[in-house]
Write a protein that holds these residues in place. Structure first.
Motif, PDB file in Angstrom:
ATOM      1  N   PHE A   1       8.738  -1.950  16.659  1.00 56.41           N
ATOM      2  CA  PHE A   1       9.004  -1.868  15.225  1.00 56.41           C
ATOM      3  C   PHE A   1       9.254  -0.430  14.778  1.00 56.41           C
ATOM      4  O   PHE A   1       9.414  -0.163  13.594  1.00 56.41           O
ATOM      5  CB  PHE A   1       7.836  -2.446  14.411  1.00 56.41           C
ATOM      6  N   TYR A   2       9.296   0.506  15.718  1.00 63.44           N
ATOM      7  CA  TYR A   2       9.501   1.907  15.374  1.00 63.44           C
ATOM      8  C   TYR A   2      10.869   2.119  14.728  1.00 63.44           C
ATOM      9  O   TYR A   2      11.872   1.578  15.183  1.00 63.44           O
ATOM     10  CB  TYR A   2       9.405   2.792  16.625  1.00 63.44           C
ATOM     11  N   SER A   3      10.892   2.927  13.678  1.00 59.61           N
ATOM     12  CA  SER A   3      12.154   3.406  13.113  1.00 59.61           C
ATOM     13  C   SER A   3      11.867   4.673  12.320  1.00 59.61           C
ATOM     14  O   SER A   3      10.763   4.854  11.792  1.00 59.61           O
ATOM     15  CB  SER A   3      12.831   2.356  12.234  1.00 59.61           C
ATOM     16  N   LYS A   4      12.856   5.541  12.276  1.00 60.29           N
ATOM     17  CA  LYS A   4      12.744   6.794  11.528  1.00 60.29           C
ATOM     18  C   LYS A   4      14.086   7.067  10.869  1.00 60.29           C
ATOM     19  O   LYS A   4      15.057   7.385  11.549  1.00 60.29           O
ATOM     20  CB  LYS A   4      12.366   7.943  12.469  1.00 60.29           C
ATOM     21  N   PRO A   5      14.170   6.917   9.537  1.00 61.15           N
ATOM     22  CA  PRO A   5      15.452   7.089   8.855  1.00 61.15           C
ATOM     23  C   PRO A   5      15.997   8.515   8.963  1.00 61.15           C
ATOM     24  O   PRO A   5      15.234   9.477   8.892  1.00 61.15           O
ATOM     25  CB  PRO A   5      15.128   6.728   7.403  1.00 61.15           C
ATOM     26  N   GLN A   6      17.304   8.611   9.124  1.00 61.00           N
ATOM     27  CA  GLN A   6      17.985   9.897   9.268  1.00 61.00           C
ATOM     28  C   GLN A   6      18.174  10.539   7.889  1.00 61.00           C
ATOM     29  O   GLN A   6      19.047  10.154   7.119  1.00 61.00           O
ATOM     30  CB  GLN A   6      19.339   9.699   9.967  1.00 61.00           C
TER      31      GLN A   6
END
Length: 149
Positions: free
Chosen positions: A94-99
């Protein structure tokens, strides 16, 4: 008129869909699927995977092509006709990191009905329906996540 081609992904992990929230100088605001422009010499599949990684930090696995959307928009000097090629993809967490550089200020995975209602653009809602339908079919056949698709 300028013609442009982009590629993107409907990224799924444990039945939930990855969305990004974009806020560009308070003029453009809304939830979208990750996508971006094809670079010189790049295959569509490469673009889709690269753009998902750049915009969300997600390492995804490409599952299959799900379709194309088209739209036009105006710039200061011209009209752009854009075709976007979409791929169903699988994430491994579920990892995500918005740019932040692309004005994405939030990201996350949402249940289908939540994602559908959050998405800003009708053409992305349509491609989400198609991709999610493919996902459900693969799940029924026990092929999702098996590595044998």
């Amino acid at each position: 008129m300028i013609e442009a081609i982009s590629c993107g992904g409907v990224v799924i992990f444990r039945g939930k869909i990855l969305l990004l929230y974009k806020n560009y100088k308070n003029r453009y605001e809304g939830w979208v699927l990750p996508k971006g422009t094809v670079e010189e010499g790049e295959q569509h599949t490469e673009t889709a995977l690269r753009e998902v990684k750049e915009e969300s930090g997600v390492d995804a696995t490409l599952i299959k092509y799900v379709g194309k959307t088209s739209y036009t928009f105006s710039t200061y000097s011209d009209v752009v006709s854009k075709n976007v090629h979409w791929y169903l993809m699988m994430a491994n967490s579920f990892y995500s990191k918005p740019q932040k550089e692309e004005y994405f200020c939030d990201s996350g995975y949402y249940k289908f009905h939540e994602a559908y209602h959050l998405l800003k653009f009708p053409n992305e809602k349509q491609i989400l329906e198609e991709a999610y339908s493919e996902y459900i079919e693969l799940k029924k056949k026990h092929l999702w996540g098996s590595g044998t698709i």
